[in-house]
Design a protein around this motif. Structure first.
Motif, PDB file in Angstrom:
ATOM      1  N   PRO A  93      22.519  29.294  31.385  1.00 50.56           N
ATOM      2  CA  PRO A  93      23.594  30.283  31.009  1.00 50.56           C
ATOM      3  C   PRO A  93      23.113  31.870  31.406  1.00 50.56           C
ATOM      4  O   PRO A  93      23.898  32.542  31.595  1.00 50.56           O
ATOM      5  N   PHE A  94      21.743  31.842  31.677  1.00 54.78           N
ATOM      6  CA  PHE A  94      21.211  33.325  32.134  1.00 54.78           C
ATOM      7  C   PHE A  94      21.040  33.467  33.877  1.00 54.78           C
ATOM      8  O   PHE A  94      20.374  34.289  34.209  1.00 54.78           O
ATOM      9  N   LYS A  95      21.492  32.414  34.482  1.00 60.75           N
ATOM     10  CA  LYS A  95      21.331  32.394  35.857  1.00 60.75           C
ATOM     11  C   LYS A  95      22.433  32.235  36.172  1.00 60.75           C
ATOM     12  O   LYS A  95      23.387  31.008  36.504  1.00 60.75           O
ATOM     13  N   LEU A  96      23.211  33.114  37.411  1.00 57.41           N
ATOM     14  CA  LEU A  96      24.437  32.966  37.857  1.00 57.41           C
ATOM     15  C   LEU A  96      24.187  31.739  38.765  1.00 57.41           C
ATOM     16  O   LEU A  96      23.279  31.560  39.693  1.00 57.41           O
ATOM     17  N   ASN A  97      24.973  30.670  38.721  1.00 58.74           N
ATOM     18  CA  ASN A  97      25.002  29.564  39.390  1.00 58.74           C
ATOM     19  C   ASN A  97      26.402  29.400  40.081  1.00 58.74           C
ATOM     20  O   ASN A  97      27.702  29.181  39.684  1.00 58.74           O
ATOM     21  N   GLU A  98      26.283  29.206  41.578  1.00 58.42           N
ATOM     22  CA  GLU A  98      27.600  29.037  42.297  1.00 58.42           C
ATOM     23  C   GLU A  98      27.775  27.539  42.685  1.00 58.42           C
ATOM     24  O   GLU A  98      26.780  26.795  43.365  1.00 58.42           O
ATOM     25  N   SER A  99      28.659  27.022  42.406  1.00 56.32           N
ATOM     26  CA  SER A  99      28.882  25.456  42.482  1.00 56.32           C
ATOM     27  C   SER A  99      30.541  25.332  42.273  1.00 56.32           C
ATOM     28  O   SER A  99      31.289  25.858  41.491  1.00 56.32           O
ATOM     29  N   ASP A 100      31.054  24.284  43.393  1.00 59.00           N
ATOM     30  CA  ASP A 100      32.428  23.926  43.230  1.00 59.00           C
ATOM     31  C   ASP A 100      33.435  25.200  43.268  1.00 59.00           C
ATOM     32  O   ASP A 100      34.421  25.258  42.669  1.00 59.00           O
ATOM     33  N   ASN A 101      32.973  26.133  44.118  1.00 59.13           N
ATOM     34  CA  ASN A 101      33.743  27.510  44.417  1.00 59.13           C
ATOM     35  C   ASN A 101      34.058  28.086  42.961  1.00 59.13           C
ATOM     36  O   ASN A 101      34.757  28.884  42.676  1.00 59.13           O
ATOM     37  N   LYS A 102      32.799  28.102  41.995  1.00 63.60           N
ATOM     38  CA  LYS A 102      33.046  28.719  40.786  1.00 63.60           C
ATOM     39  C   LYS A 102      31.625  29.325  40.315  1.00 63.60           C
ATOM     40  O   LYS A 102      30.559  28.998  40.959  1.00 63.60           O
ATOM     41  N   LEU A 103      31.546  30.684  39.703  1.00 62.28           N
ATOM     42  CA  LEU A 103      30.407  31.249  39.523  1.00 62.28           C
ATOM     43  C   LEU A 103      30.133  31.181  37.901  1.00 62.28           C
ATOM     44  O   LEU A 103      30.827  31.451  37.208  1.00 62.28           O
ATOM     45  N   GLN A 355      33.401  29.419  26.135  1.00 64.10           N
ATOM     46  CA  GLN A 355      33.370  27.885  26.265  1.00 64.10           C
ATOM     47  C   GLN A 355      31.938  27.704  26.940  1.00 64.10           C
ATOM     48  O   GLN A 355      31.490  28.608  27.800  1.00 64.10           O
ATOM     49  N   PRO A 356      31.378  26.379  26.850  1.00 69.77           N
ATOM     50  CA  PRO A 356      30.152  26.018  27.553  1.00 69.77           C
ATOM     51  C   PRO A 356      30.633  26.151  29.041  1.00 69.77           C
ATOM     52  O   PRO A 356      31.871  25.923  29.649  1.00 69.77           O
ATOM     53  N   ASP A 357      29.585  26.407  29.888  1.00 72.52           N
ATOM     54  CA  ASP A 357      29.872  26.345  31.455  1.00 72.52           C
ATOM     55  C   ASP A 357      31.065  27.379  31.853  1.00 72.52           C
ATOM     56  O   ASP A 357      31.810  27.337  32.662  1.00 72.52           O
ATOM     57  N   GLU A 358      30.873  28.555  31.028  1.00 67.73           N
ATOM     58  CA  GLU A 358      31.639  29.809  31.435  1.00 67.73           C
ATOM     59  C   GLU A 358      31.626  30.099  32.859  1.00 67.73           C
ATOM     60  O   GLU A 358      30.718  29.943  33.425  1.00 67.73           O
ATOM     61  N   PHE A 359      32.854  30.192  33.480  1.00 70.04           N
ATOM     62  CA  PHE A 359      32.989  30.401  35.041  1.00 70.04           C
ATOM     63  C   PHE A 359      34.007  31.562  35.484  1.00 70.04           C
ATOM     64  O   PHE A 359      35.105  31.621  34.743  1.00 70.04           O
ATOM     65  N   LEU A 360      33.681  31.964  36.354  1.00 64.96           N
ATOM     66  CA  LEU A 360      35.000  32.807  37.354  1.00 64.96           C
ATOM     67  C   LEU A 360      35.212  31.866  38.576  1.00 64.96           C
ATOM     68  O   LEU A 360      34.259  31.758  39.112  1.00 64.96           O
ATOM     69  N   ALA A 361      36.614  31.479  38.860  1.00 65.64           N
ATOM     70  CA  ALA A 361      36.924  31.227  39.959  1.00 65.64           C
ATOM     71  C   ALA A 361      36.694  31.904  41.085  1.00 65.64           C
ATOM     72  O   ALA A 361      37.224  32.932  41.165  1.00 65.64           O
ATOM     73  N   MET A 362      36.064  31.340  42.177  1.00 68.87           N
ATOM     74  CA  MET A 362      35.787  32.453  43.207  1.00 68.87           C
ATOM     75  C   MET A 362      36.727  32.752  44.042  1.00 68.87           C
ATOM     76  O   MET A 362      36.779  33.958  44.679  1.00 68.87           O
ATOM     77  N   GLU A 363      37.799  31.938  44.087  1.00 68.38           N
ATOM     78  CA  GLU A 363      39.187  32.389  44.899  1.00 68.38           C
ATOM     79  C   GLU A 363      39.805  33.562  44.288  1.00 68.38           C
ATOM     80  O   GLU A 363      40.738  34.174  44.778  1.00 68.38           O
ATOM     81  N   LYS A 364      39.498  34.004  43.066  1.00 68.15           N
ATOM     82  CA  LYS A 364      40.194  35.006  42.377  1.00 68.15           C
ATOM     83  C   LYS A 364      39.536  36.351  42.553  1.00 68.15           C
ATOM     84  O   LYS A 364      40.017  37.323  42.366  1.00 68.15           O
ATOM     85  N   ILE A 365      38.365  36.387  43.258  1.00 67.50           N
ATOM     86  CA  ILE A 365      37.622  37.545  43.501  1.00 67.50           C
ATOM     87  C   ILE A 365      38.224  38.689  44.050  1.00 67.50           C
ATOM     88  O   ILE A 365      38.540  39.668  43.743  1.00 67.50           O
ATOM     89  N   LYS A 366      38.594  38.164  45.365  1.00 68.81           N
ATOM     90  CA  LYS A 366      39.334  38.877  46.266  1.00 68.81           C
ATOM     91  C   LYS A 366      40.592  39.638  45.809  1.00 68.81           C
ATOM     92  O   LYS A 366      40.592  40.894  45.822  1.00 68.81           O
ATOM     93  N   PRO A 367      41.674  38.792  45.202  1.00 64.44           N
ATOM     94  CA  PRO A 367      42.859  39.394  44.785  1.00 64.44           C
ATOM     95  C   PRO A 367      42.566  40.366  43.422  1.00 64.44           C
ATOM     96  O   PRO A 367      43.223  41.203  43.337  1.00 64.44           O
ATOM     97  N   SER A 368      41.502  39.792  42.498  1.00 62.83           N
ATOM     98  CA  SER A 368      41.391  40.623  41.468  1.00 62.83           C
ATOM     99  C   SER A 368      40.820  41.952  41.933  1.00 62.83           C
ATOM    100  O   SER A 368      40.995  43.149  41.385  1.00 62.83           O
ATOM    101  N   GLN A 369      39.675  42.206  42.788  1.00 65.65           N
ATOM    102  CA  GLN A 369      39.198  43.158  43.354  1.00 65.65           C
ATOM    103  C   GLN A 369      40.051  44.239  44.019  1.00 65.65           C
ATOM    104  O   GLN A 369      40.153  45.528  43.663  1.00 65.65           O
ATOM    105  N   LYS A 370      41.349  43.702  44.832  1.00 64.85           N
ATOM    106  CA  LYS A 370      42.107  44.637  45.118  1.00 64.85           C
ATOM    107  C   LYS A 370      43.252  45.171  44.280  1.00 64.85           C
ATOM    108  O   LYS A 370      43.340  46.445  44.299  1.00 64.85           O
TER     109      LYS A 370
END
Length: 383
Positions: A93-103, A355-370
């Protein structure tokens, strides 16, 4: 030093543990996160003020500001996370893990990641065109007592015009939410041998009377109060935990119930507390001082906003989403006391929070940033 990349900031924030819990043995200082944010804010020309909270040691708020005077936009979030169950996480949980297009990572959306978003957005805007102050607020202990936000709202010289609290809403603006109360109702009877009931006072039997009255109150709240914006339009009352007694052949001397209540806007914490005290008073007339009502944490009032505010209208325009009401609660009712228009809007889904395995969906990064960039630009920059 220059500002790290977006992914590097994300990684460093996740790698700095900052758990807060009502169980002090699990709680940690958030100083590591605060120091990271302060250093990055200074790189972007912000003046930083770090304040230690009263109470348990090692809890800090950061207030960073770029620009002079009152007004402008404050971007706010909490630096603490909930505890985690190691057996239910499939990654560290303390290491950012990129997998299946999720952080994946603890705090990836609730809500350390928000700070990476806003710092990246600010770094890409032309500072020479900034016309209003930008403030960044990072608080402690939101997941427990909200002590950080409660301290900030007493800041007499803090007067932003607008505030965005970046809790995970999938960038849908939230203009109002319910409050939260956790209350212990304790019945103290008189223990004794079960063969002679008259020599004692059975706390479980008295709690039965309390429970009956609470169920009546639950229905009254549902029938009497309603706000149509909410999916669940009435205040809720949940009987969440009960324990009492120590043996089948002893009269129960103490019984305690923990309840959860969610006040609506327009229904104050004080009104709900009075309703509970009235239940206790009725029973104490029959059994003097048997029933007590105890707040388990400082109650959180409902957040009352308006769909007509300029900030809500801007957020709806920029995000393309209509503002909504939600049942969970945030620091908004405390931040709002500063006198600023306030909304809750941030990257990530609330379904991932806690939740366990909390994640950010990476496809949301650019639109959220905008969206975040546009909200900052529209509030603090001239074209």
């Amino acid at each position: 030093m220059s500002l790290p990349s977006f992914m590097s900031m994300y990684q460093q924030l996740i790698a700095a543990p900052s758990i807060s819990s009502m169980d002090e043995s699990l709680s940690m200082s958030n100083k590591g996160v605060i120091d990271l944010l302060a250093n990055w804010c200074k790189e972007l020309g912000f003046e930083c003020e770090i304040t230690e909270l009263s109470g348990p040691k090692g809890r800090f708020n950061l207030l960073a500001k770029r620009g002079k005077g009152d007004g402008g936009l404050m971007l706010a979030g909490h630096t603490d996370t909930v505890p985690f169950d190691d057996s239910r996480w499939s990654v560290d949980p303390f290491k950012l893990n990129e997998s299946d297009n999720k952080l994946y990572g603890l705090g990836s959306i609730d809500m350390k990641g928000f700070f990476a978003f806003i710092l990246q957005a600010i770094s890409e805007l032309d500072e020479s065109k900034q016309s209003q102050p930008i403030l960044i607020l990072a608080t402690a202990d939101e997941e427990t007592t909200m002590a950080g936000a409660q301290q900030v709202c007493k800041h007499s010289n803090l007067k932003p015009a607008r505030c965005i609290i970046g809790e995970p809403t999938d960038m849908t603006p939230v203009f109002t939410h319910k409050g939260h109360m956790s209350t212990a109702i304790r019945v103290v009877g008189r223990s004794g041998h079960s063969s002679d009931p008259e020599r004692g006072l059975n706390a479980i039997e008295v709690m039965h009377q309390v429970t009956s009255r609470l169920l009546v109150l639950k229905q009254e709240l549902k029938n009497k109060y309603s706000v149509e914006h909410f999916v669940i339009p009435y205040p809720t009352l949940n009987l969440g935990h009960i324990h009492g007694g120590d043996n089948a052949n002893r009269i129960c001397g103490c019984c305690e119930m923990h309840i959860d209540m969610r006040p609506l806007p327009g229904l104050s914490v004080q009104e709900l507390q009075a309703m509970l005290l009235n239940i206790a008073a009725d029973i104490n007339n029959q059994y003097p001082d048997a029933v007590s009502v105890i707040d388990m944490h400082e109650p959180i009032p409902a957040f009352t906003g308006s769909t007509d505010s300029a900030l809500v209208k801007l957020a709806e325009k920029v995000s393309g989403e209509r503002a909504v009401a939600v049942n969970y609660c945030t620091e908004a009712p405390f931040i709002q006391q500063l006198g600023c228009e306030t909304i809750v809007m941030g990257p990530g889904s609330i379904n991932q929070a806690h939740q366990p395995d909390e994640f950010l969906a990476m496809e949301k990064i650019k639109p959220s940033q905008k969206i975040i960039s546009e909200m900052i630009r529209a509030s603090c920059f001239h074209s």
